[in-house]
Enzyme design. Structure first.
Site, PDB file in Angstrom:
ATOM      1  CG  HIS A 189      51.412  15.805  11.095  1.00 37.76           C
ATOM      2  ND1 HIS A 189      51.426  15.146   9.887  1.00 37.76           N
ATOM      3  CD2 HIS A 189      51.142  17.087  10.831  1.00 37.76           C
ATOM      4  CE1 HIS A 189      51.159  16.017   8.949  1.00 37.76           C
ATOM      5  NE2 HIS A 189      50.973  17.203   9.487  1.00 37.76           N
ATOM      6  CD  GLU A 430      68.047  -4.086  19.186  1.00 41.64           C
ATOM      7  OE1 GLU A 430      68.165  -2.852  19.314  1.00 41.64           O
ATOM      8  OE2 GLU A 430      67.104  -4.605  18.577  1.00 41.64           O
ATOM      9  CG  ASP A 454      67.325  -1.142  22.418  1.00 44.03           C
ATOM     10  OD1 ASP A 454      66.852  -0.564  23.411  1.00 44.03           O
ATOM     11  OD2 ASP A 454      66.725  -1.203  21.329  1.00 44.03           O
ATOM     12  CB  CYS A 501      72.128   0.873  12.741  1.00 43.36           C
ATOM     13  SG  CYS A 501      71.342  -0.356  13.778  1.00 43.36           S
TER      14      CYS A 501
HETATM   15  C1  PEP Z   1      69.458   0.518  18.658  1.00 43.32           C
HETATM   16  O1  PEP Z   1      68.894  -0.054  19.591  1.00 43.32           O
HETATM   17  O2  PEP Z   1      70.648   0.886  18.703  1.00 43.32           O
HETATM   18  C2  PEP Z   1      68.744   0.818  17.418  1.00 43.32           C
HETATM   19  C3  PEP Z   1      69.356   1.306  16.360  1.00 43.32           C
HETATM   20  O3  PEP Z   1      67.412   0.595  17.387  1.00 43.32           O
HETATM   21  P1  PEP Z   1      66.291   1.567  18.024  1.00 43.32           P
HETATM   22  O4  PEP Z   1      66.967   2.837  18.417  1.00 43.32           O
HETATM   23  O5  PEP Z   1      65.296   1.727  16.945  1.00 43.32           O
HETATM   24  O6  PEP Z   1      65.810   0.758  19.175  1.00 43.32           O
HETATM   25 MG    MG Z   2      67.017  -1.044  19.345  1.00 46.79          MG
END
Ligand code: PEP
Ligand code: MG
Length: 575
Positions: A189, A430, A454, A501
């Protein structure tokens, strides 16, 4: 000079004096009052309660609108506690019968209430203790007529075991220039609030409040996760210079908002934001995001005792779509398990949790939870431009099974005449199996989003949170570059949208490589958007294309990285 190490959770550097907050349920001094003062003392107590109630209501409303309903609800709990008639009656009884001063009587009554929740050390007891301390703090400040603890008229750095919700809700960023706590993590938090208020913060600093003295001078480093005690004049000078530099950079970044995101030869590159809380949509817009490329919904399920219901989820998701107006919002279904632990789901112990029952695997195994979330997403989708993203897909079968669940929800929502939208369904790339078979996945899905966090973990067999083997976390390893190439090429050939991402999306050399492969959508932490825009604006697409083709021929992470780095710096023939 001594340095206390912690976890950096909000960037920036603060140099100044600390105030040490020690939270403990310690009884205030007992004073016996004369009989003639009893009614006055009760009046004083009732007045303090009323003022505290008014303040809690105000705080609840402001926190709900700035940080979200989930945080606002913490104050509803405080209100319930404050209005508990047993608390009031017992305090009045102590004042009247025992002639105790109001502060002591109220604290004694709070302790009696606290004892109903178990013993010290037990989870429920410790949780309620935080709420009780918070309420006590507020009432006491009115009893003492001293106003709120956070209203400093000079700049301070707070050192505390942890901050209670009211303490963080009342922080004034003009006075509180840094926060250091003994406990906490990136998702705690305090960390979320510090980031939202843009106050430099370090959490998880161990015995901080024992080591620091009131008014001691420190440097709090929110980049490196350090609190330096009694810094030398030269450390102070350097730290202040770093902070000035950081603020200057931040200011210039906001100016970048209106500048187009395109390469020198005119190829448009969309820069989107990764968010975890609905309220972050505004931060994303502030940094010039062209949409939300990844909305990590699991944070709505974390740090709480219950599972959020359909309405709560619907309102959260709708808030993001509405804030982004017609801009795209890619919402990812629940990605828990692995390192993202959610306490209220009973999960069997697993030997390899990162490769276990997580993300879409967990959702397919708990169809009720999955269906509820999909209903909330499809309903929120009616308000804007939304797409569904499935995490951790490793087989086509998982895509088909999810689509069946989505079809069922669509049928049900139509039957019930609820307003909703049928949304495009895409997958995270991923897991290596999905990256290798991108061609067949592209035929079954509407878009890809590459999760390098990942993808690197599973391709290199390196636990992404284990520092001891972090040397194996290699974004430019030839195997990773090949998987990225295959994924982007297959998506482009199939004519589906593809974006990235993972954190690698904001590494300048990776931006060059991916633009060169033809990737035109990047999603990242909002504050990284201006920097990546600068990189995009410094490259020629044609040159990036040649650089990407050459980069995949290098045998190691180091050689590929150095090559791309030199191209970016204009130190290579390619440029
Ligand atoms: C990733 O695995 O690159 C991803 C964006 O997801 P997270 O970091 O939430 O696992
Ligand atoms: Mg991920």
């Amino acid at each position: 000079m001594r340095t206390i190490e912690g976890i950096p959770v909000s960037p920036g550097i603060a140099v100044g004096k600390v105030t040490v907050w020690k939270n403990d349920l310690i009884l205030p001094p007992l004073r016996r009052i004369p009989a003639s003062r009893v009614e006055k003392e009760i009046e004083k107590f009732s007045g303090a309660l009323q003022r505290a109630e008014k303040k809690i209501l105000e705080t609840r409303d402001s926190v709900t609108s700035t940080v979200g309903k989930k945080y606002g609800e913490i104050f509803s709990v405080h209100l319930l506690l404050l209005k508990d008639h047993r608390l009031h009656e017992s305090t009045v009884k102590y004042i009247r019968k025992e002639r105790m001063n109001a502060k002591y009587a109220f604290h004694l009554s709070l302790q009696n209430v606290l004892n109903l929740f178990g013993r010290p050390g037990e989870e429920l007891f410790e949780e309620r203790k935080r709420d009780i301390l918070d309420v006590a703090d507020r009432v006491f400040s009115y009893l003492a007529n001293s106003g709120e603890k956070t209203s400093y008229d000079y700049e301070v750095i707070i050192a505390a075991h942890d901050l209670s919700p009211s303490q963080t809700a009342n922080l004034d960023p003009r006075r509180i220039i840094g926060i250091a706590t003994e406990i906490g993590s990136e998702t705690s938090h305090t960390a979320i609030m510090a980031k939202a208020l843009e106050i430099p913060a370090v959490v998880g600093c161990g015995e901080l409040t024992e080591l620091l003295k009131e008014e001691q001078t420190v440097v709090l480093d929110g980049f490196g996760g350090k609190v330096i005690m009694d810094p030398t004049p030269s450390v102070i000078k350097k730290s202040k210079a770093r902070q000035t530099e950081f603020l200057k950079k931040k200011k210039s970044f906001f100016l970048m908002k209106r500048v187009a995101s395109q390469t020198k030869d005119g190829v448009s590159i969309s820069l989107l934001a990764n968010i975890a809380l609905p309220e972050e949509a505004n931060t994303a817009l502030k940094y010039g995001a062209q949409g939300v490329g990844l909305y990590r919904t699991e944070y709505l399920f974390m740090n709480r005792e219950d599972v959020p219901g359909e309405e709560e989820q619907y309102h959260s998701y709708q808030k993001v779509v509405q804030a982004m107006k017609k801009k795209p919002v890619i919402i990812r279904t629940l990605d828990i398990g692995g390192d993202k632990f959610v306490s209220h789901f009973e999960k069997p112990r697993e030997l390899n949790p990162l490769m276990g029952l997580r993300a879409v695997r967990f959702c397919l195994g708990n169809p009720e939870i999955f269906r509820t979330q999909i209903r909330a997403i499809l309903r929120a989708g009616a308000a804007g431009n939304m797409k569904i993203l499935l995490p951790m897909i490793s087989t086509l079968d998982e895509v088909w099974r999810t689509k069946e669940i989505i079809s069922g929800v669509v049928k049900d929502l139509s039957k019930k005449k609820k307003s909703f939208s049928e949304l495009p369904v895409g997958i995270m790339i991923e897991v290596p199996s999905a990256a290798l078979l991108a061609e067949s996945f592209a035929k079954e899905t509407d878009f890809f989003s590459i999760g390098t966090n990942d993808l690197i973990q599973y391709t290199m067999a390196v636990d992404r949170v284990n520092e001891k083997i972090s040397y194996l976390y290699q974004p430019f390893h030839p195997a990773i570059l090949l998987l990225l190439k295959n994924t982007v090429e297959q998506a482009l050939q199939a004519g589906i949208e593809v974006s990235i991402c993972g954190e690698s999306a904001s590494i300048p050399e990776m931006v060059l490589f991916l633009v060169g492969l033809g990737l035109t959508r990047f999603s990242m932490t909002s504050s990284m958007i201006p920097e990546v825009k600068q990189i995009v604006r410094s490259i020629f697409f044609e040159k990036a294309r040649a650089a990407a083709q050459e980069a995949i021929t290098f045998p190691t992470h180091g050689t590929a990285f150095r090559f791309l780095h030199n191209v970016l710096k204009g130190k290579h023939a390619n440029t």
